[in-house]
Scaffold this motif. Structure first.
Motif, PDB file in Angstrom:
ATOM      1  N   LYS A 271       9.473  -6.031  26.434  1.00  0.00           N
ATOM      2  CA  LYS A 271       8.256  -6.849  26.393  1.00  0.00           C
ATOM      3  C   LYS A 271       7.058  -6.012  25.949  1.00  0.00           C
ATOM      4  CE  LYS A 271       5.328  -9.904  29.186  1.00  0.00           C
ATOM      5  NZ  LYS A 271       5.125 -10.518  30.521  1.00  0.00           N
ATOM      6  N   LYS A 272       6.940  -4.799  26.477  1.00  0.00           N
ATOM      7  CA  LYS A 272       5.827  -3.929  26.100  1.00  0.00           C
ATOM      8  C   LYS A 272       5.861  -3.576  24.619  1.00  0.00           C
ATOM      9  CE  LYS A 272       5.216  -1.896  30.687  1.00  0.00           C
ATOM     10  NZ  LYS A 272       5.404  -0.684  31.547  1.00  0.00           N
ATOM     11  N   ASN A 273       7.064  -3.606  24.043  1.00  0.00           N
ATOM     12  CA  ASN A 273       7.204  -3.324  22.607  1.00  0.00           C
ATOM     13  C   ASN A 273       7.151  -4.596  21.756  1.00  0.00           C
ATOM     14  OD1 ASN A 273       7.728  -0.380  21.812  1.00  0.00           O
ATOM     15  ND2 ASN A 273       8.971  -0.592  23.666  1.00  0.00           N
ATOM     16  N   VAL A 290      19.825 -16.816  32.812  1.00  0.00           N
ATOM     17  CA  VAL A 290      18.596 -17.294  32.178  1.00  0.00           C
ATOM     18  C   VAL A 290      17.428 -17.160  33.150  1.00  0.00           C
ATOM     19  CG1 VAL A 290      17.418 -19.306  31.216  1.00  0.00           C
ATOM     20  CG2 VAL A 290      19.803 -18.854  30.609  1.00  0.00           C
ATOM     21  N   ALA A 291      17.631 -17.574  34.395  1.00  0.00           N
ATOM     22  CA  ALA A 291      16.571 -17.490  35.399  1.00  0.00           C
ATOM     23  C   ALA A 291      16.160 -16.042  35.663  1.00  0.00           C
ATOM     24  CB  ALA A 291      17.035 -18.151  36.700  1.00  0.00           C
ATOM     25  N   PHE A 292      17.143 -15.131  35.725  1.00  0.00           N
ATOM     26  CA  PHE A 292      16.863 -13.709  35.926  1.00  0.00           C
ATOM     27  C   PHE A 292      15.980 -13.187  34.802  1.00  0.00           C
ATOM     28  CE2 PHE A 292      17.551  -9.228  35.241  1.00  0.00           C
ATOM     29  CZ  PHE A 292      17.672  -8.656  36.490  1.00  0.00           C
ATOM     30  N   PHE A 293      16.351 -13.516  33.566  1.00  0.00           N
ATOM     31  CA  PHE A 293      15.560 -13.014  32.427  1.00  0.00           C
ATOM     32  C   PHE A 293      14.138 -13.553  32.469  1.00  0.00           C
ATOM     33  CE2 PHE A 293      13.671 -13.580  28.292  1.00  0.00           C
ATOM     34  CZ  PHE A 293      13.661 -12.281  27.827  1.00  0.00           C
ATOM     35  N   ILE A 294      13.994 -14.856  32.673  1.00  0.00           N
ATOM     36  CA  ILE A 294      12.669 -15.467  32.661  1.00  0.00           C
ATOM     37  C   ILE A 294      11.781 -14.868  33.749  1.00  0.00           C
ATOM     38  CG2 ILE A 294      11.385 -17.616  33.086  1.00  0.00           C
ATOM     39  CD1 ILE A 294      13.676 -19.095  31.672  1.00  0.00           C
ATOM     40  N   GLU A 295      12.294 -14.755  34.971  1.00  0.00           N
ATOM     41  CA  GLU A 295      11.515 -14.193  36.069  1.00  0.00           C
ATOM     42  C   GLU A 295      11.133 -12.746  35.789  1.00  0.00           C
ATOM     43  OE1 GLU A 295      11.789 -13.410  40.909  1.00  0.00           O
ATOM     44  OE2 GLU A 295      13.508 -14.221  39.832  1.00  0.00           O
ATOM     45  N   THR A 296      12.091 -11.962  35.293  1.00  0.00           N
ATOM     46  CA  THR A 296      11.817 -10.546  35.016  1.00  0.00           C
ATOM     47  C   THR A 296      10.807 -10.405  33.894  1.00  0.00           C
ATOM     48  OG1 THR A 296      14.074  -9.988  35.706  1.00  0.00           O
ATOM     49  CG2 THR A 296      12.870  -8.335  34.433  1.00  0.00           C
ATOM     50  N   TYR A 297      10.961 -11.192  32.860  1.00  0.00           N
ATOM     51  CA  TYR A 297      10.022 -11.136  31.722  1.00  0.00           C
ATOM     52  C   TYR A 297       8.618 -11.532  32.177  1.00  0.00           C
ATOM     53  CZ  TYR A 297       8.125 -11.843  27.037  1.00  0.00           C
ATOM     54  OH  TYR A 297       7.349 -11.764  25.891  1.00  0.00           O
ATOM     55  N   ARG A 298       8.528 -12.570  32.990  1.00  0.00           N
ATOM     56  CA  ARG A 298       7.226 -13.035  33.466  1.00  0.00           C
ATOM     57  C   ARG A 298       6.523 -11.955  34.298  1.00  0.00           C
ATOM     58  NH1 ARG A 298       5.536 -17.437  30.719  1.00  0.00           N
ATOM     59  NH2 ARG A 298       6.756 -19.307  31.072  1.00  0.00           N
ATOM     60  N   ASN A 299       7.295 -11.226  35.105  1.00  0.00           N
ATOM     61  CA  ASN A 299       6.726 -10.238  36.025  1.00  0.00           C
ATOM     62  C   ASN A 299       6.537  -8.861  35.392  1.00  0.00           C
ATOM     63  OD1 ASN A 299       6.619 -12.131  38.097  1.00  0.00           O
ATOM     64  ND2 ASN A 299       8.696 -11.636  38.812  1.00  0.00           N
ATOM     65  N   ALA A 300       7.036  -8.691  34.183  1.00  0.00           N
ATOM     66  CA  ALA A 300       6.968  -7.362  33.525  1.00  0.00           C
ATOM     67  C   ALA A 300       5.532  -7.011  33.123  1.00  0.00           C
ATOM     68  CB  ALA A 300       7.869  -7.356  32.299  1.00  0.00           C
TER      69      ALA A 300
END
Length: 300
Positions: A271-273, A290-300
């Motif tokens: 995400k930072k890149n 899918v839920a894991f990715f979305i939550e992790t991406y949102r919190n990154a």
């Protein structure tokens, strides 16, 4: 900035595909992302016929329905073009422009496109001298040889030629799992190609262990110094103390925090890149992934 979350057809079984696609598409779009599907080169005609009519964006992991794998290290460019033709036809049918491929096998012999027997077809066509002792991985010493560099140069030239031959499509080279005769293993290899890259984090994880470079630094280096068009995401369960003999190395497992590979750190770094195209390439990948990715991406 639109972020696209794809599911590879590696996630699907024919009996459950409609329900899973519907559920995951709804999850992704409800959170403001775009949903897509990437056709993996293991897809059957039956599964392809089931999903080709969905109202989603498609990309393709080549080759699809061809006689041979695409090997840009080969010395017969006409055969390379022929092996890509079926993929080009599928891209046209799906109104898609992006194809991802593994294109570097250290042989000039044609390799039968038989994903179900992948290890066997590689052993039948690639010299076992490249293996590290009696393991399934490539001896890193070969990456420093003139033989490897000769193959590498041909791969770069043929990738340029293939992209010119099919100008309507964005052709991306994927980094390889460091197995028998596989050539695109390290950040340096990908930078040398000077072409669009599709980064597989599980393959890079295994390569970092074998070739002894820092995985996270290598991941960042590829993102900042290569043209990364998208990323294959999966948890690689292979431990940092991998002995190269255990039946691990390329597990394509569900997202998890239980292994040495830190998926939350990886997603944050991507995400930072400013990476915006993600493919969940997990065997049996599902709504939880899918839920894991979305939550992790949102919190990154």
């Amino acid at each position: 900035m639109t972020v696209l979350i794809e599911m590879s057809t590696m996630c699907f079984k024919e009996a459950e595909v409609f329900k899973k696609v519907t559920n995951c598409k709804e999850m992704v779009e409800s959170q403001g992302f775009e949903f897509g599907i990437q056709l993996h080169n293991t897809i059957s005609r039956e599964l392809y016929n089931k999903i080709k009519g969905y109202d989603v964006k498609y990309t393709v992991h080549a080759p699809l329905f061809s006689q041979h794998f695409i090997n840009l290290a080969g010395d017969n460019f006409e055969r390379i073009v022929e092996d890509f033709e079926n993929t080009a036809n599928i891209l046209e049918e799906l109104n898609s422009t992006i194809a991802v491929l593994h294109g570097f096998f250290m042989t000039t012999k044609p390799i039968k496109n038989d994903p179900a027997n992948y290890g066997k077809v590689l052993r039948d066509t690639i010299d076992s001298k490249y293996l590290l002792h009696n393991t399934r991985v490539m001896n890193p010493e070969y990456l420093a040889t003139e033989e490897f560099q000769g193959y590498q140069k041909r791969v770069k030239i043929n990738m340029e030629r293939l992209r010119s031959h099919f100008p309507a499509y964005i052709l991306c080279m994927e980094n390889d799992f460091p197995g028998l005769g596989n050539g695109n293993q390290t950040p340096e290899h990908l930078k040398y190609l000077d072409c669009p890259i599709w980064l597989d984090v599980g393959h890079l994880w295994a390569s970092a262990i074998l070739n002894k470079f820092d995985f996270y630094e290598g991941l960042n280096e590829i993102c900042t110094q290569c043209s990364v068009m998208g990323v294959h995401l999966n948890t690689n369960q292979t431990p940092l103390d991998w002995n190269f003999k255990a039946p691990m190395g390329d597990t394509h497992s569900h997202f998890s925090t239980d292994y040495d590979m830190d998926m939350k750190k990886i997603i944050s770094l991507l995400k930072k890149n400013h990476i915006t195209h993600f493919t969940i390439e997990i065997i049996g990948g599902n709504e939880k992934d899918v839920a894991f990715f979305i939550e992790t991406y949102r919190n990154a």
